[in-house]
Design an enzyme around this catalytic site. Sequence first.
Site: not given
Ligand code: FE
Ligand code: ZN
Length: 254
Positions: A55, A57, A59-60, A113, A132, A170
């Site tokens: 996805h 975001h 942090d990905h 998400h 996530d 995570h």
């Molecule tokens: Fe994340």
């Molecule tokens: Zn995420």
Amino acid sequence: MLKIIQLLVLTDNYIYLIHDEVSGETAVVDPAVAEPVLDYLAKQGWQLKYVLNTHHHLDHVEGNTALKQNTGCKVIAGQSDAQRIPDFDSGVSEGDELFLGEHKIRVIATPGHTSGHVVYLFEQDELLFCGDTLFVMGCGRLFEGSPEQMYASLTKLKALPCETKVYCAHEYTQANGRFALSVEPDNQALQAKILRVAQLRNNNQPTVPSTIAEERATNPFFRADSLSVQNTLGLIGSKSVEVFTALRKRKDVF
Ligand code: FE
Ligand code: ZN
């Protein structure tokens, strides 16, 4: 055989390198950063074929650009995320198949998400890279989807074979375990799991991967149809999706 390399970055993000020894092909799932991935590839002499994003975001995906520049890999993500994935190359949707050597990767759409979230299942190898959507004893927050969507997404993952390994993005396990125990204090599988998790964390070990079987036994978001979860929420006999909705709300403020 596939080799799975798990890199911990940004305090609690996992990046996964997947390497097929027969073909020599390598993929990386959700590169939050590029440097440790590039270092690992160089050290092994591996060539990167794919970035697989679950996805959009940050942090990905923040490693996408440098990885593509340095390796010429292709960036794959959910088709509906085409506009918001850096250096996007090709889009995938429910049921699409990719290959790493001869290892088939099946795409499962898991909105909830985020609206464009997808997960990658190595079918014969029974490995699930779920970003996530599903966490060990937990699930992702609902940023862009409805509880109904997320529940449908989790139901697809719950139906995968028991031995499927769950590689989430995570290390949220301990906090998730505290919530799970507050919902099902008498769940013995959960109590035992929490002890194992505490031991791992005390030794600075990852608690990921888990398995689908373990999640069925311990993850409250997989257990909306269980009497003990329903009892805690005062929702005995309610529809599973309603129980899930109440559970997710409760976790948001836990
Ligand atoms: Fe994340
Ligand atoms: Zn995420």
